[in-house]
Design a protein around this motif. Sequence first.
Motif, mmCIF file in Angstrom:
data_model
loop_
_atom_site.group_PDB
_atom_site.id
_atom_site.type_symbol
_atom_site.label_atom_id
_atom_site.label_comp_id
_atom_site.label_asym_id
_atom_site.label_seq_id
_atom_site.Cartn_x
_atom_site.Cartn_y
_atom_site.Cartn_z
ATOM 1 N N TYR A 21 0.832 -1.206 0.000
ATOM 2 C CA TYR A 21 0.000 0.000 0.000
ATOM 3 C C TYR A 21 0.872 1.264 0.000
ATOM 4 C CZ TYR A 21 -3.240 3.571 1.647
ATOM 5 O OH TYR A 21 -3.972 4.732 1.785
ATOM 6 N N ASP A 24 2.162 2.231 -3.369
ATOM 7 C CA ASP A 24 1.075 2.295 -4.357
ATOM 8 C C ASP A 24 0.893 1.000 -5.139
ATOM 9 O OD1 ASP A 24 0.320 4.894 -3.676
ATOM 10 O OD2 ASP A 24 1.832 5.768 -5.016
ATOM 11 N N MET A 26 -1.082 -1.274 -3.940
ATOM 12 C CA MET A 26 -2.401 -1.722 -3.507
ATOM 13 C C MET A 26 -3.241 -0.482 -3.220
ATOM 14 S SD MET A 26 -3.296 -4.009 -0.130
ATOM 15 C CE MET A 26 -2.219 -5.318 -0.652
ATOM 16 N N ASP A 27 -4.523 -0.529 -3.585
ATOM 17 C CA ASP A 27 -5.373 0.637 -3.329
ATOM 18 C C ASP A 27 -5.933 0.607 -1.902
ATOM 19 O OD1 ASP A 27 -7.436 -1.226 -3.376
ATOM 20 O OD2 ASP A 27 -8.244 -0.556 -5.285
ATOM 21 N N ARG A 28 -6.518 1.722 -1.480
ATOM 22 C CA ARG A 28 -7.034 1.881 -0.123
ATOM 23 C C ARG A 28 -8.150 0.867 0.183
ATOM 24 N NH1 ARG A 28 -7.083 6.109 3.713
ATOM 25 N NH2 ARG A 28 -5.906 7.383 2.272
ATOM 26 N N LYS A 29 -9.016 0.620 -0.785
ATOM 27 C CA LYS A 29 -10.132 -0.309 -0.586
ATOM 28 C C LYS A 29 -9.618 -1.717 -0.272
ATOM 29 C CE LYS A 29 -14.303 -1.972 -2.888
ATOM 30 N NZ LYS A 29 -15.111 -1.910 -4.108
ATOM 31 N N THR A 30 -8.626 -2.160 -1.004
ATOM 32 C CA THR A 30 -8.050 -3.483 -0.764
ATOM 33 C C THR A 30 -7.337 -3.522 0.590
ATOM 34 O OG1 THR A 30 -7.762 -3.763 -3.143
ATOM 35 C CG2 THR A 30 -6.524 -5.260 -1.717
ATOM 36 N N MET A 31 -6.661 -2.417 0.943
ATOM 37 C CA MET A 31 -5.974 -2.354 2.236
ATOM 38 C C MET A 31 -6.978 -2.472 3.380
ATOM 39 S SD MET A 31 -2.978 -2.235 3.492
ATOM 40 C CE MET A 31 -2.967 -2.777 5.186
ATOM 41 N N ARG A 32 -8.131 -1.848 3.249
ATOM 42 C CA ARG A 32 -9.166 -1.957 4.280
ATOM 43 C C ARG A 32 -9.626 -3.405 4.439
ATOM 44 N NH1 ARG A 32 -12.717 2.141 1.978
ATOM 45 N NH2 ARG A 32 -11.331 3.895 1.887
#
Length: 105
Positions: A21, A24, A26-32
């Motif tokens: 993450y 960059d 991985m996007d924020r949605k996937t990190m959540r």
Amino acid sequence: MPKKYRSDVMAAIHETATDLYKVDGMDRKTMRKFDVLCLTPIQEMTPKKIRALRAREKASQTVFAAYLNVTPSLVSKWERGEKHPQGTSLKLLTLVEKRGLEVIA
């Protein structure tokens, strides 16, 4: 406060996802999604649940408060429903419920 993971494996997975993450990868949605998967979820605590948890651990309000780094009067207020645990205290109570008082000792 350090993050509390479901297991050592989940800690390693989350650390890798966090690194991806940060660069960059991985996007924020996937990190959540990784946060939900790997981190210990926080649960609401009722006064009855807090009292039962303390009794299960065979700790006085004073001892329980010391482990949670709060005052004994705050533990008393939680158990009477005058106040509700939040933030770090709520996270610690959730961990104690799942794994016992020794996990934060």
